[in-house]
Design a protein around this motif. Structure first.
Motif, mmCIF file in Angstrom:
data_model
loop_
_atom_site.group_PDB
_atom_site.id
_atom_site.type_symbol
_atom_site.label_atom_id
_atom_site.label_comp_id
_atom_site.label_asym_id
_atom_site.label_seq_id
_atom_site.Cartn_x
_atom_site.Cartn_y
_atom_site.Cartn_z
ATOM 1 N N ARG A 174 0.827 -1.225 0.000
ATOM 2 C CA ARG A 174 0.000 0.000 0.000
ATOM 3 C C ARG A 174 0.852 1.261 0.000
ATOM 4 N NH1 ARG A 174 -2.676 0.992 6.031
ATOM 5 N NH2 ARG A 174 -0.972 0.039 7.176
ATOM 6 N N PHE A 175 2.122 1.149 0.410
ATOM 7 C CA PHE A 175 3.009 2.310 0.375
ATOM 8 C C PHE A 175 4.121 2.155 -0.673
ATOM 9 C CE2 PHE A 175 1.533 2.540 4.936
ATOM 10 C CZ PHE A 175 0.676 3.617 4.729
ATOM 11 N N ALA A 176 3.904 1.285 -1.643
ATOM 12 C CA ALA A 176 4.923 1.090 -2.692
ATOM 13 C C ALA A 176 5.197 2.413 -3.393
ATOM 14 C CB ALA A 176 4.446 0.047 -3.694
ATOM 15 N N GLY A 177 6.469 2.747 -3.559
ATOM 16 C CA GLY A 177 6.856 3.988 -4.230
ATOM 17 C C GLY A 177 6.813 5.215 -3.331
ATOM 18 N N LYS A 178 6.352 5.069 -2.100
ATOM 19 C CA LYS A 178 6.253 6.214 -1.187
ATOM 20 C C LYS A 178 7.516 6.340 -0.335
ATOM 21 C CE LYS A 178 1.881 6.986 -2.228
ATOM 22 N NZ LYS A 178 1.491 8.137 -3.055
ATOM 23 N N VAL A 179 7.799 7.586 0.051
ATOM 24 C CA VAL A 179 8.982 7.880 0.865
ATOM 25 C C VAL A 179 8.534 8.642 2.111
ATOM 26 C CG1 VAL A 179 11.165 9.147 0.944
ATOM 27 C CG2 VAL A 179 10.492 7.939 -1.151
ATOM 28 N N ALA A 180 9.023 8.187 3.272
ATOM 29 C CA ALA A 180 8.625 8.816 4.539
ATOM 30 C C ALA A 180 9.851 9.245 5.337
ATOM 31 C CB ALA A 180 7.802 7.830 5.363
ATOM 32 N N VAL A 181 9.741 10.383 5.996
ATOM 33 C CA VAL A 181 10.735 10.818 6.986
ATOM 34 C C VAL A 181 10.095 10.657 8.359
ATOM 35 C CG1 VAL A 181 12.000 12.802 7.924
ATOM 36 C CG2 VAL A 181 11.883 12.448 5.441
ATOM 37 N N ILE A 182 10.785 9.933 9.247
ATOM 38 C CA ILE A 182 10.281 9.738 10.605
ATOM 39 C C ILE A 182 11.352 10.222 11.569
ATOM 40 C CG2 ILE A 182 9.356 8.075 12.289
ATOM 41 C CD1 ILE A 182 9.681 6.601 9.006
ATOM 42 N N THR A 183 11.050 11.246 12.348
ATOM 43 C CA THR A 183 12.049 11.757 13.294
ATOM 44 C C THR A 183 12.050 10.901 14.563
ATOM 45 O OG1 THR A 183 10.525 13.324 14.368
ATOM 46 C CG2 THR A 183 11.732 14.109 12.414
ATOM 47 N N GLY A 184 13.230 10.776 15.177
ATOM 48 C CA GLY A 184 13.339 10.030 16.428
ATOM 49 C C GLY A 184 12.925 8.582 16.262
ATOM 50 N N ALA A 185 13.583 7.886 15.354
ATOM 51 C CA ALA A 185 13.087 6.543 15.003
ATOM 52 C C ALA A 185 14.145 5.449 15.105
ATOM 53 C CB ALA A 185 12.483 6.573 13.607
ATOM 54 N N SER A 186 15.149 5.636 15.951
ATOM 55 C CA SER A 186 16.136 4.558 16.125
ATOM 56 C C SER A 186 15.641 3.493 17.099
ATOM 57 C CB SER A 186 17.474 5.126 16.608
ATOM 58 O OG SER A 186 17.326 5.771 17.858
ATOM 59 N N ARG A 187 14.568 3.790 17.828
ATOM 60 C CA ARG A 187 13.960 2.801 18.740
ATOM 61 C C ARG A 187 12.542 3.250 19.041
ATOM 62 N NH1 ARG A 187 17.351 5.828 22.363
ATOM 63 N NH2 ARG A 187 15.977 7.123 23.643
ATOM 64 N N GLY A 188 11.865 2.460 19.871
ATOM 65 C CA GLY A 188 10.567 2.863 20.402
ATOM 66 C C GLY A 188 9.489 3.036 19.333
ATOM 67 N N ILE A 189 8.636 4.016 19.565
ATOM 68 C CA ILE A 189 7.475 4.234 18.698
ATOM 69 C C ILE A 189 7.911 4.575 17.278
ATOM 70 C CG2 ILE A 189 5.536 5.822 18.285
ATOM 71 C CD1 ILE A 189 5.202 5.945 21.381
ATOM 72 N N GLY A 190 8.923 5.428 17.143
ATOM 73 C CA GLY A 190 9.376 5.834 15.807
ATOM 74 C C GLY A 190 9.876 4.649 15.002
ATOM 75 N N SER A 231 9.189 0.543 10.792
ATOM 76 C CA SER A 231 9.082 -0.881 10.432
ATOM 77 C C SER A 231 7.779 -1.160 9.698
ATOM 78 C CB SER A 231 9.108 -1.777 11.675
ATOM 79 O OG SER A 231 10.265 -1.598 12.393
ATOM 80 N N ALA A 232 6.692 -0.587 10.211
ATOM 81 C CA ALA A 232 5.387 -0.832 9.583
ATOM 82 C C ALA A 232 5.351 -0.244 8.176
ATOM 83 C CB ALA A 232 4.282 -0.225 10.451
ATOM 84 N N LEU A 233 5.930 0.936 8.003
ATOM 85 C CA LEU A 233 5.937 1.556 6.669
ATOM 86 C C LEU A 233 6.762 0.731 5.687
ATOM 87 C CD1 LEU A 233 6.226 5.300 7.735
ATOM 88 C CD2 LEU A 233 4.382 4.319 6.367
ATOM 89 N N VAL A 234 7.930 0.280 6.136
ATOM 90 C CA VAL A 234 8.795 -0.532 5.254
ATOM 91 C C VAL A 234 8.085 -1.846 4.916
ATOM 92 C CG1 VAL A 234 10.955 -1.844 5.151
ATOM 93 C CG2 VAL A 234 10.960 0.532 5.972
ATOM 94 N N SER A 235 7.444 -2.457 5.906
ATOM 95 C CA SER A 235 6.727 -3.723 5.656
ATOM 96 C C SER A 235 5.676 -3.564 4.573
ATOM 97 C CB SER A 235 6.002 -4.216 6.910
ATOM 98 O OG SER A 235 6.913 -4.532 7.888
ATOM 99 N N ASP A 236 5.109 -2.367 4.486
ATOM 100 C CA ASP A 236 4.047 -2.128 3.499
ATOM 101 C C ASP A 236 4.565 -1.419 2.254
ATOM 102 O OD1 ASP A 236 2.464 -3.357 5.314
ATOM 103 O OD2 ASP A 236 1.162 -1.663 5.730
ATOM 104 N N GLY A 237 5.885 -1.458 2.044
ATOM 105 C CA GLY A 237 6.433 -1.050 0.751
ATOM 106 C C GLY A 237 7.106 0.298 0.679
ATOM 107 N N ALA A 238 7.103 1.077 1.778
ATOM 108 C CA ALA A 238 7.709 2.410 1.723
ATOM 109 C C ALA A 238 9.224 2.347 1.881
ATOM 110 C CB ALA A 238 7.127 3.290 2.835
ATOM 111 N N ARG A 239 9.876 3.423 1.432
ATOM 112 C CA ARG A 239 11.278 3.668 1.796
ATOM 113 C C ARG A 239 11.276 4.778 2.838
ATOM 114 N NH1 ARG A 239 13.543 4.887 -3.951
ATOM 115 N NH2 ARG A 239 11.391 5.592 -4.133
ATOM 116 N N VAL A 240 12.203 4.695 3.788
ATOM 117 C CA VAL A 240 12.147 5.616 4.922
ATOM 118 C C VAL A 240 13.499 6.247 5.206
ATOM 119 C CG1 VAL A 240 10.242 4.355 6.020
ATOM 120 C CG2 VAL A 240 12.607 3.814 6.658
ATOM 121 N N CYS A 241 13.430 7.450 5.763
ATOM 122 C CA CYS A 241 14.596 8.082 6.372
ATOM 123 C C CYS A 241 14.280 8.258 7.847
ATOM 124 C CB CYS A 241 14.880 9.444 5.732
ATOM 125 S SG CYS A 241 16.200 10.337 6.589
ATOM 126 N N ILE A 242 15.131 7.711 8.703
ATOM 127 C CA ILE A 242 14.920 7.835 10.143
ATOM 128 C C ILE A 242 15.993 8.743 10.739
ATOM 129 C CG2 ILE A 242 13.751 5.617 10.377
ATOM 130 C CD1 ILE A 242 16.389 4.418 11.418
#
Ligand code: NAP
Length: 250
Positions: free
Chosen positions: A6-22, A27-38
């Protein structure tokens, strides 16, 4: 249930994401096809998290403080180089370095809390709009807190910052629609390093106060965040959704 693409081709920036909620959101975004910057302050744990998410094809880490302007520009430069433009921003980094009542809070700490938890999300949003959210009809999710809905002892300034973040979410939603949606998720106590002092050694007792009789996991928050980012939420904007095991009902 998730949809693997559902997120194939999408790119997300997530701040504060080396652990915890971020990290759970990433993880959930990547599992559903996104690429992420943490992001995160410690480059070592951040690099390990990016590797765990799948490495540079799907996840990059850019280390820095959320309230540092140069860091924010660096993030969007690196995302542009690695993935092109940006579709989603999750303002997750948040701090609570203060303890005790507002009558004696150090004003420098009070300003720092507002800088990281309120002004920085606004600054990240400004950059993200230009980096692709407007052009791609993207979305923002801000991570609030139940402490922003009602006073919690010793979390005073933190609660003020999260209440203001809720209002920022509403104002931005009005201003940046219809191209961009802006929503938030307000967690109750979620089992992370940040919240450990609130439940460590007394988890059963704390959980017993919740209508759903358990504390949150990062996955509980990630499920709501990914819903709000997704097309399934295409007619929802300006809302701060409580994901809190029902605690704010009481
Ligand atoms: N856990 C809860 O019960 C709960 C409840 C309500 C709301 N929240 C909110 O949820 C968000 C995430 O909290 P969490 O519980 O997942 O915390 P956490 O487990 O302590 O994780 C925080 C993450 O943010 C990074 N970080 C911390 N300060 C930062 C800064 N100034 N700039 C950039 N990165 C920073 C940390 O890495 P480094 O330490 O390396 O920087 C880490 O990756 C926060 O906004 C918090 O207010 C949490």
């Amino acid at each position: 249930m998730t949809a693997p693409d559902r997120f194939a081709g999408k790119v997300a920036v997530i701040t504060g994401a080396s652990r915890g909620i971020g990290f759970g959101i990433a993880s959930a975004l990547v599992s559903d096809g996104a690429r992420v910057c943490i992001t995160g302050r410690d480059p070592v744990t951040l690099a390990a998290a990016a590797t765990e998410l799948g490495g540079p094809e799907v996840a990059i880490g850019v280390a820095g403080k959320a309230d540092n302007a140069d860091h924010r520009v660096d993030v969007f430069d690196k995302v542009a180089a690695a993935f092109g433009s940006v579709d989603y921003l999750v303002n997750n980094a948040g701090i609570n370095p203060a303890d005790g009542g507002l009558d004696a809070i150090d004003l420098g700490l009070a300003r720092k809390i507002l800088e990281v938890n309120l002004v920085a999300p606004l600054a990240w949003t400004q950059l993200a709009l230009e980096a692709g959210l407007r052009a791609n009809r993207g979305a923002v999710v801000n991570i609030g807190s139940t402490a922003g809905a009602r006073p919690v002892p010793a979390l005073g300034m933190y609660g003020v910052s999260k209440a203001a973040l809720t209002y920022l979410t509403r104002v931005l939603a009005v201003e940046v629609g219809p191209e961009v949606r802006v929503n938030g998720v307000a967690p109750g106590v979620v089992k992370t390093k940040f919240a450990a002092p609130l439940y460590e050694n007394r988890e059963d007792e704390v959980a017993s106060r919740y209508p759903l009789r358990r504390l949150g996991e990062p996955e509980d928050i990630a499920g709501a965040v990914t819903f709000l980012l997704s097309e399934s939420a295409s007619w929802i904007t300006g809302r701060m959704v409580d994901v809190d095991g029902g605690i704010t009902l009481l």
